[in-house]
Design an enzyme around this catalytic site. Sequence first.
Site, PDB file in Angstrom:
ATOM      1  N   LEU A  21       0.819  -1.208   0.000  1.00 52.96           N
ATOM      2  CA  LEU A  21       0.000   0.000   0.000  1.00 52.96           C
ATOM      3  C   LEU A  21       0.858   1.265   0.000  1.00 52.96           C
ATOM      4  O   LEU A  21       0.417   2.310  -0.474  1.00 52.96           O
ATOM      5  CB  LEU A  21      -0.929   0.016   1.214  1.00 52.96           C
ATOM      6  CG  LEU A  21      -2.080  -0.994   1.196  1.00 52.96           C
ATOM      7  CD1 LEU A  21      -2.832  -0.965   2.517  1.00 52.96           C
ATOM      8  CD2 LEU A  21      -3.026  -0.730   0.038  1.00 52.96           C
ATOM      9  N   GLY A  22       2.057   1.188   0.571  1.00 57.65           N
ATOM     10  CA  GLY A  22       2.898   2.378   0.604  1.00 57.65           C
ATOM     11  C   GLY A  22       4.010   2.222   1.616  1.00 57.65           C
ATOM     12  O   GLY A  22       4.158   1.188   2.271  1.00 57.65           O
ATOM     13  N   GLY A  24       6.300   4.712   4.606  1.00 54.83           N
ATOM     14  CA  GLY A  24       6.381   5.991   5.310  1.00 54.83           C
ATOM     15  C   GLY A  24       7.602   6.030   6.209  1.00 54.83           C
ATOM     16  O   GLY A  24       8.487   5.166   6.136  1.00 54.83           O
ATOM     17  N   GLY A  25       7.649   7.030   7.074  1.00 50.12           N
ATOM     18  CA  GLY A  25       8.797   7.205   7.939  1.00 50.12           C
ATOM     19  C   GLY A  25       8.951   6.082   8.943  1.00 50.12           C
ATOM     20  O   GLY A  25      10.067   5.786   9.381  1.00 50.12           O
ATOM     21  N   MET A  26       7.840   5.433   9.326  1.00 49.66           N
ATOM     22  CA  MET A  26       7.917   4.378  10.325  1.00 49.66           C
ATOM     23  C   MET A  26       8.175   3.020   9.705  1.00 49.66           C
ATOM     24  O   MET A  26       8.868   2.188  10.287  1.00 49.66           O
ATOM     25  CB  MET A  26       6.632   4.326  11.143  1.00 49.66           C
ATOM     26  CG  MET A  26       6.698   3.372  12.334  1.00 49.66           C
ATOM     27  SD  MET A  26       5.128   3.216  13.198  1.00 49.66           S
ATOM     28  CE  MET A  26       4.216   2.194  12.045  1.00 49.66           C
ATOM     29  N   GLY A  27       7.616   2.770   8.538  1.00 50.65           N
ATOM     30  CA  GLY A  27       7.782   1.455   7.947  1.00 50.65           C
ATOM     31  C   GLY A  27       6.960   1.292   6.690  1.00 50.65           C
ATOM     32  O   GLY A  27       6.421   2.256   6.135  1.00 50.65           O
ATOM     33  N   VAL A  29       3.735  -0.469   4.567  1.00 54.34           N
ATOM     34  CA  VAL A  29       2.356  -0.864   4.823  1.00 54.34           C
ATOM     35  C   VAL A  29       1.901  -1.819   3.725  1.00 54.34           C
ATOM     36  O   VAL A  29       2.058  -1.529   2.534  1.00 54.34           O
ATOM     37  CB  VAL A  29       1.415   0.350   4.881  1.00 54.34           C
ATOM     38  CG1 VAL A  29       0.000  -0.088   5.243  1.00 54.34           C
ATOM     39  CG2 VAL A  29       1.924   1.372   5.886  1.00 54.34           C
ATOM     40  N   LYS A  43       1.325  -2.820   9.112  1.00 53.01           N
ATOM     41  CA  LYS A  43       2.445  -1.876   9.098  1.00 53.01           C
ATOM     42  C   LYS A  43       3.650  -2.549   9.749  1.00 53.01           C
ATOM     43  O   LYS A  43       3.586  -2.948  10.907  1.00 53.01           O
ATOM     44  CB  LYS A  43       2.081  -0.603   9.860  1.00 53.01           C
ATOM     45  CG  LYS A  43       0.831   0.064   9.310  1.00 53.01           C
ATOM     46  CD  LYS A  43       0.504   1.339  10.056  1.00 53.01           C
ATOM     47  CE  LYS A  43      -0.766   1.972   9.496  1.00 53.01           C
ATOM     48  NZ  LYS A  43      -1.061   3.271  10.129  1.00 53.01           N
ATOM     49  N   ASP A 138      -1.314  14.518  14.776  1.00 50.46           N
ATOM     50  CA  ASP A 138      -1.075  14.716  13.346  1.00 50.46           C
ATOM     51  C   ASP A 138      -2.375  14.584  12.569  1.00 50.46           C
ATOM     52  O   ASP A 138      -2.432  13.922  11.526  1.00 50.46           O
ATOM     53  CB  ASP A 138      -0.038  13.723  12.832  1.00 50.46           C
ATOM     54  CG  ASP A 138       0.570  14.150  11.491  1.00 50.46           C
ATOM     55  OD1 ASP A 138       0.479  15.356  11.158  1.00 50.46           O
ATOM     56  OD2 ASP A 138       1.124  13.290  10.784  1.00 50.46           O
TER      57      ASP A 138
END
Length: 646
Positions: A21-22, A24-27, A29, A43, A138
Site C-alpha cells: 500500500l505504501g 512511510g517514515g515508520m515502515g 504498509v 504496518k 497529526d
Amino acid sequence: MDPLNAEDPVTIGPFRLIGRLGVGGMGRVYLARSAGGRAVAVKVVHGELAAQDEFRRRFAREVSALERVGGHGTAPVLGADTEAERPWVAVGYVPGPSLRTVVGEEYGPLPPDTVRTLAAGLARALTHVHGADLVHRDLKPSNVLLTVDGPQIIDFGIARALDTVTDGGLTSTGAVVGSPGFMSPEQVRGDRLTAASDVFCLGTVLAYAATGKSPFGGADSGVHATMFRIAHDEPDLTGVAPELTGLIRACLAKDPAARPSAAELAGTLQVTDPWLPAEVLARLGRHAARLLEAETEALEAAAGVGAGTGQGAGAGRAGDPTPATPLPATATARPRGRRRGLIALVTALGTLAVAGLATAAYLYGPLGPSGDRDDTGARTSTGADGKGRTPTGTGTAPSRAPGIVPAAFIGAWEGVLKGSADNPGEISRIEISQGPAGSRAAVYTHVTGERLCIGRAVLLSAKDGELVLGDAEITASVPAERCTPAARQTLRLTSDNVVAWSSGVARSTFQRVRTGTSVVPASFVGSWEQAPDTITQPDADRFTYRVTITQGPIGAPLIRFEQSYPRTDSEGNALSGSVNCTATSVVGGVGNLLVIGPQTRDPDTWDPDCVENGSSNLRLVHYKGKELLQMYDMSADGEPGEFVRD
C-alpha cells in the site's frame, strides 16, 4: 496498490499479504487478508527503527494504548507483535479515499452539511482517542478517510512513538511533531500537548474541507511563515460558509482552554444522511471497484508465484474458501433501509466491489450461530448460552447445514493468557456449540485488568483433533466501546478435558469448565462484608463495603458492590457527609477462580467521588476457622480485599 516483490514476506503473523500500500517514515504498509477474509493493513517497522530499543519500547506502549480505542471512527487494531525482529501492527483496512484526495484532487470543497457531519464524526472519533489517554498529534486531511457511514481517522498515536527517536532523520524528544498548515500553536511552540491540540487541528481540517486550503497557508507559503501565522495570526476563513464559521473559529482559539472538547462537539453537532454528495458516493464505489480489481490481480500473481516456487498456500491462496467476515461499523450509524438503497444504487453503476467497503460489508450484520435468515433478513435469535434458536412466529424453520464441530469440543473452555492460574492477569473463555462452517457458534469472553469483552467467532474448519475459529464480532464491552474483535483462534484437543489454544503468537492451555445458566459455585453465592479496619479507620462504623454474589450464566452482571465512607476535604479530614457508591461486575470466568470484569457504576446512586475498580478474581480461603472471600485486582500486584459472610 503495488504487487509484492521477492523481498516481501508471504504472511505476517496470521495475515496473508496481498500487495504493497505504501511506505512511510515508520515502515512499510501492506494490504492483507485474515483467515476469515477481513481486509487488513499491516504496518511493518523499518529495520533501522526496530534496532533502537527506545523506539521498540515506545511502539509497544502505543500499540497497547491504541487497542483501547476500540475502532470507533478509527481503524481497530486486529493484531500486533511488538517483540518480533521487525515489529508490526495490523489494523482494519478502510478502502476509502482520504479527505485530501476528495477535496484536493477529485471533487473540491464540500458543502456545509457535509462539513458539519464530518466534524461530528471526527469529534466522536477523537472523543474515543482522548478517552484512551492518547493525543493524535497529526490530524490532517490525508489522515482522514471517507466512507459511506462517516469519516475514519488513521495513524493516530504513531507520531508519539516516533517522537523519542533521535537519529535516522526523525524528530527528537521535544522537537516539533506535526504537519505544517495543520498544527496547533502548542505544537509550533513545542509545548506539552493535550487533547485541545487535536481540537485545533480539527478546526484546520474543517476549514480545508470547506475551502480546499489551510486557514494559515500551506507549504508553498513557507514552513516558518505558516507556523508563525498559526501561533500569532487569526485564521483566514475566506470562503467558509457563514453557518460554519462559528464552529471553526471556536476550534481555532489560540488558548487551549477556550476551545470546546471533542465530546462537546460530538454531542451538539447535527448530522445529515446521506452525508456525502452523490458524486463522491459514486467515486467511493469506483474506488472500491479498482481496489477489488487490483486485489484480484495480486492474488492471481501470488498464486502463480506460489505454484512456481513451492511456497504453497501461504503464497496467496486465490481459491481460499474462508468466508469473508463483516468489517466494523464506522462513526455514523445509519438506517438499514437507506444503506440497502445506497448499495443497490452503487451496484447499478457497475461497482459490485463496493462490498469491499467497510460499511457495505457490514450492511446486513453478522449471521446468527446457524448462519440462517428468514425471508425478511432477520437473524435467528441467540440465547444467553450462545445456542441458536428458530425465529418465533408461523412457518417452518429453514433447513440448516449439518454441524461440523466434533462432539469432544462442545462445551466451555478457559485458560490463562497472562499470569498464572493462581494469579491471572488475563484470561479467555470459549464456549462452543454445534453449527455449520461459517456460523458464529463460538462465544468467547476475554478479561484483562482493564476490560471485559464478549464476542462471537466464526467456525472455519474442524476435524477430529482441531477446531479453527475465524474473525469475530463484539457483542459486549466493559467499559463500553473498548473491545476489538478476536483474531483467528485454533484449539487442538490434547485430552477429554484439555485443549491447546493458539492465536497468532499467543499460546495457552485451556481446561474444560462449567457451562449453562448456573455457573457460579454455590459456595460463592451470598452477601459478603469487609471487616472494619479500626487501625486506619478511626470512625470504623462509617465505613461499609458489601459484595453480593448471585447465581447465573457467564456474561451476566452477577456481582454487586455497595460501599460507603466519609467524605473528606482537600487535606483528607473527614466531613459529616458520606460517599455512597454502587456498582456491578459481569462474570467472565469460572475456572480455578471466579473472574469478573471491571465495575460498572449504577447511575442512580453513583457519587462523583466514587472510583470504579478494574477486573478482579475472587477466591475462597479458610483462616482461623473463618471462610474469607478474597478479591485480587487483576491489573496490579497487591494485597487482596477480604470479606466475611454478612
